[in-house]
Design an enzyme around this catalytic site. Sequence first.
Site, PDB file in Angstrom:
ATOM      1  N   SER A  99       3.678  -4.542  -0.025  1.00 20.79           N
ATOM      2  CA  SER A  99       4.374  -5.860   0.308  1.00 20.79           C
ATOM      3  C   SER A  99       3.404  -7.007   0.838  1.00 20.79           C
ATOM      4  O   SER A  99       2.614  -6.570   1.859  1.00 20.79           O
ATOM      5  CB  SER A  99       5.809  -5.868   1.140  1.00 20.79           C
ATOM      6  OG  SER A  99       6.179  -7.105   1.449  1.00 20.79           O
TER       7      SER A  99
ATOM      8  N   THR B  82      -5.228  -8.722   0.752  1.00 24.68           N
ATOM      9  CA  THR B  82      -5.242  -9.968  -0.540  1.00 24.68           C
ATOM     10  C   THR B  82      -6.380 -11.085  -0.212  1.00 24.68           C
ATOM     11  O   THR B  82      -6.879 -11.525  -1.037  1.00 24.68           O
ATOM     12  CB  THR B  82      -3.826 -10.288  -0.728  1.00 24.68           C
ATOM     13  OG1 THR B  82      -2.937  -9.313  -0.881  1.00 24.68           O
ATOM     14  CG2 THR B  82      -3.827 -11.376  -1.780  1.00 24.68           C
TER      15      THR B  82
ATOM     16  N   THR C 260      -1.573  -5.713   6.689  1.00 25.64           N
ATOM     17  CA  THR C 260      -2.615  -5.085   5.998  1.00 25.64           C
ATOM     18  C   THR C 260      -2.630  -5.476   4.558  1.00 25.64           C
ATOM     19  O   THR C 260      -3.866  -5.863   3.907  1.00 25.64           O
ATOM     20  CB  THR C 260      -2.376  -3.728   5.982  1.00 25.64           C
ATOM     21  OG1 THR C 260      -2.144  -2.982   7.439  1.00 25.64           O
ATOM     22  CG2 THR C 260      -3.564  -2.841   5.548  1.00 25.64           C
ATOM     23  N   CYS C 261      -1.421  -5.691   4.001  1.00 25.80           N
ATOM     24  CA  CYS C 261      -1.598  -6.082   2.630  1.00 25.80           C
ATOM     25  C   CYS C 261      -1.982  -7.686   2.497  1.00 25.80           C
ATOM     26  O   CYS C 261      -2.900  -8.297   1.698  1.00 25.80           O
ATOM     27  CB  CYS C 261      -0.015  -6.158   1.947  1.00 25.80           C
ATOM     28  SG  CYS C 261       0.695  -4.479   1.745  1.00 25.80           S
ATOM     29  N   ALA C 262      -1.500  -8.598   3.455  1.00 25.36           N
ATOM     30  CA  ALA C 262      -1.985  -9.813   3.663  1.00 25.36           C
ATOM     31  C   ALA C 262      -3.534 -10.047   3.451  1.00 25.36           C
ATOM     32  O   ALA C 262      -4.245 -10.820   3.198  1.00 25.36           O
ATOM     33  CB  ALA C 262      -1.256 -10.621   4.717  1.00 25.36           C
TER      34      ALA C 262
END
Length: 169
Positions: A54, A64, A59-61
Amino acid sequence: MQSTMFNGTKVTLIGDAIGVGDSAPVVTAIGTDLNDVEVGGAKDKIQLIITVPSLDTNTCAAETRRFNEDVNNLDICETTVISMDLPFASERFCTTSGIENLTVASDYLDKSVSKAYGVLMDDNKLKGLSARAVFVVDRSGTIVYKEIVKEVTSEPNYEAALEAIKEAR
């Protein structure tokens, strides 16, 4: 059977266990504009296909944003980040984070990307989300690099992915 870890606990991954040397499955996700986004197969550019649980996690942000900057100067590469977030939430993330150099898409509808690439988490509180993974696909549609991040809360090996893109030229 493939797996990853979430906070030290094993998480089973379901779907097709594809690897380096295999053909990258052609699958469709939903873009932030609700149009289809196709990944996999042969294309004019090298593909960097990234799956994350998500965009609404730190971490995902961070991942990306990092890939957005890293691929900025790579006109040989088509980069797609795929999560289970709704397209509307993904669009908001891209707008507030200045994501302009890659495509963000959602696999929420039927989880077809996660199943085709073998990264759908099947255990734990993260069941139904995509594992953190990176695939580099050459122009012929062959997977030349694959990383399923061992701990889903960790970032991938950026340098290895970027090196695989350069080698695929």
